[in-house]
Design a protein around this motif. Structure first.
Motif, PDB file in Angstrom:
ATOM      1  N   PHE A 104     -67.836 -57.974  50.108  1.00 26.62           N
ATOM      2  CA  PHE A 104     -66.488 -58.539  50.224  1.00 26.62           C
ATOM      3  C   PHE A 104     -66.233 -59.701  49.280  1.00 26.62           C
ATOM      4  N   ASN A 125     -63.046 -55.566  56.853  1.00 28.73           N
ATOM      5  CA  ASN A 125     -62.886 -55.240  55.431  1.00 28.73           C
ATOM      6  C   ASN A 125     -63.646 -54.000  54.997  1.00 28.73           C
ATOM      7  N   ASP A 164     -64.526 -50.010  54.162  1.00 30.07           N
ATOM      8  CA  ASP A 164     -63.785 -49.036  53.357  1.00 30.07           C
ATOM      9  C   ASP A 164     -62.894 -48.139  54.199  1.00 30.07           C
ATOM     10  N   ARG A 209     -59.927 -54.702  48.818  1.00 29.58           N
ATOM     11  CA  ARG A 209     -60.699 -55.550  49.739  1.00 29.58           C
ATOM     12  C   ARG A 209     -59.991 -56.857  50.047  1.00 29.58           C
TER      13      ARG A 209
END
Length: 307
Positions: free
Chosen positions: A47, A237, A239, A249
Motif C-alpha cells: 500500500f 486496500n 485488490d 490503491r
C-alpha cells in the motif's frame, strides 16, 4: 442469529473464549471489535510503497496509530507478494527495533507479521504480543515458539509457499474449504502447545484468492466465525476492493471501510486497516447498531425541550 436487547436480529459468533487478554489489554470479543493498524517497514510494501521503511518513520507511524485509537499495531518486515525471499536476520532487523520502541512507550497490542520462527522469537523478546503468520505455519517451528511464550497466534488461510505465485486459485466451496484448512492449522498449533485461548483465525482475503472469491468469503464470513475463534478480517486496500470499484490503491479507503463493516456484521472481531481513525469510528458505530455498545452520550429527543 440472535436478538439484541432491542429485539433486532443479529449474528453473534459462538466464541469459545470470548474474553482475551493479549499483553496488557483485555478484549471481550463478544461485545468489542479491535482495530489493528498496519505499519510496514519494507521498501516495496503493497500500500504505502516504502513510506514507513525508515526506522523513524515506522516508529512515528506506530505511535500515530495509537493516538488515532488503534487497539493493535501490526508491524511487517517482508511483503506477502511473490518475490525474492527476505533473509530472517534482515527481516528481524527491520521489525524488532520498531517493536522495542513502541513497547517502551505504549501498552498497545503489538503483532509482527512473519512466518519465520526466528523472527517471531526475537519479536516476542522485544515486546510483541501476537505473531501474525499469513502463511499458516509454513515454518514448522513457529507454533512451538509461540507456545513457549505468552503470545497469541494468528493463523491465516493461504495456499502458496511463502512469496510464490499461485495461479488461478479454484474452490468448489470457498468458505468450507477455508474453514477446513484453518481447523487443520488449529490442530497443528494445538499439537505444538498453543492453547485455544491464544489462537485467532484470518480467512486471508486476496491471499491466493481472486476478487469474486474474496467477495464471497466476505459475504460468508460467518461460516469462519462459527468455528469459535476470534476472526480477523484483513480487507484494507486489497485488490478485491480495487477491482470491484475500479479504484487505484490511493482511492480504496471508503471501499475498505465498507468491507470492514460487512465483515464485522458477519462476525469479524478484529479488522486490519490502514485508515485508523475512520476505521475506529466505523467499528464503534457498527458495534452500537448491533447493540453491542451504548452511544457515547444521549441528548437528541431525550428531554422536554427540542435539542
Amino acid at each position: 442469529m440472535q436478538s439484541s436487547e432491542t429485539g433486532v436480529a443479529m449474528y453473534l459468533p459462538p466464541l469459545r473464549v470470548p474474553v482475551r487478554t493479549i499483553g496488557a489489554r483485555t478484549f471481550d470479543f463478544s461485545r468489542r471489535v479491535a482495530v489493528m493498524a498496519v505499519v510496514n517497514r519494507t521498501p516495496d510494501s503493497f500500500f504505502d510503497q516504502g513510506r514507513t521503511f525508515a526506522l523513524d518513520a515506522a516508529v512515528a507511524a506506530s505511535f500515530d496509530a495509537v493516538a488515532a485509537g488503534a487497539d493493535w499495531v501490526d508491524i511487517g518486515g517482508a511483503p506477502f507478494a511473490p518475490g525474492a525471499p527476505i533473509p530472517p536476520d534482515e527481516e528481524a532487523g527491520r521489525v524488532v527495533p520498531v517493536v522495542a520502541e513502541l513497547r517502551a512507550g505504549s501498552d498497545v497490542v503489538i503483532s509482527v507479521d512473519t512466518f519465520h520462527a526466528s523472527v517471531a522469537s526475537r519479536a516476542i523478546a522485544a515486546g510483541a504480543t501476537v505473531i501474525n503468520d499469513t502463511t499458516g505455519l509454513s515454518d514448522p517451528d513457529l507454533a512451538r515458539v509461540v507456545a513457549d511464550s505468552d503470545a497469541t497466534l494468528v493463523l491465516t488461510h493461504s495456499l502458496a509457499a511463502p512469496r510464490t505465485f499461485y495461479a488461478r486459485p479454484a474452490y468448489d466451496d470457498i468458505a468450507r474449504e477455508v474453514a477446513d484448512l484453518l481447523l487443520e492449522r488449529v490442530d497443528r498449533a494445538a499439537a505444538a502447545g498453543v492453547p485455544e485461548e491464544r489462537i485467532i483465525l484470518d480467512p486471508g482475503h486476496d491471499l491466493n484468492k481472486n476478487t469474486l472469491q474474496s467477495l464471497e468469503l466476505t459475504r460468508r464470513l460467518s461460516e469462519i466465525a462459527d468455528l469459535g475463534y476470534p476472526t480477523l478480517a484483513a480487507v484494507s486496500n486489497k485488490d478485491f476492493i480495487g477491482e470491484t470499484l475500479d479504484a487505484p490503491r490511493s482511492e480504496r479507503r471508503d471501499g475498505s471501510i465498507a468491507a470492514a463493516v460487512v465483515a464485522i456484521v458477519n462476525g469479524a472481531r478484529i479488522i486490519r486497516m490502514h485508515d485508523v481513525a475512520g476505521s475506529v469510528a466505523a467499528a464503534r458505530m457498527t458495534e452500537a447498531i448491533l447493540g453491542l455498545r451504548e452511544p457515547a452520550y444521549l441528548k437528541h429527543n431525550m428531554g422536554d425541550v427540542n435539542d
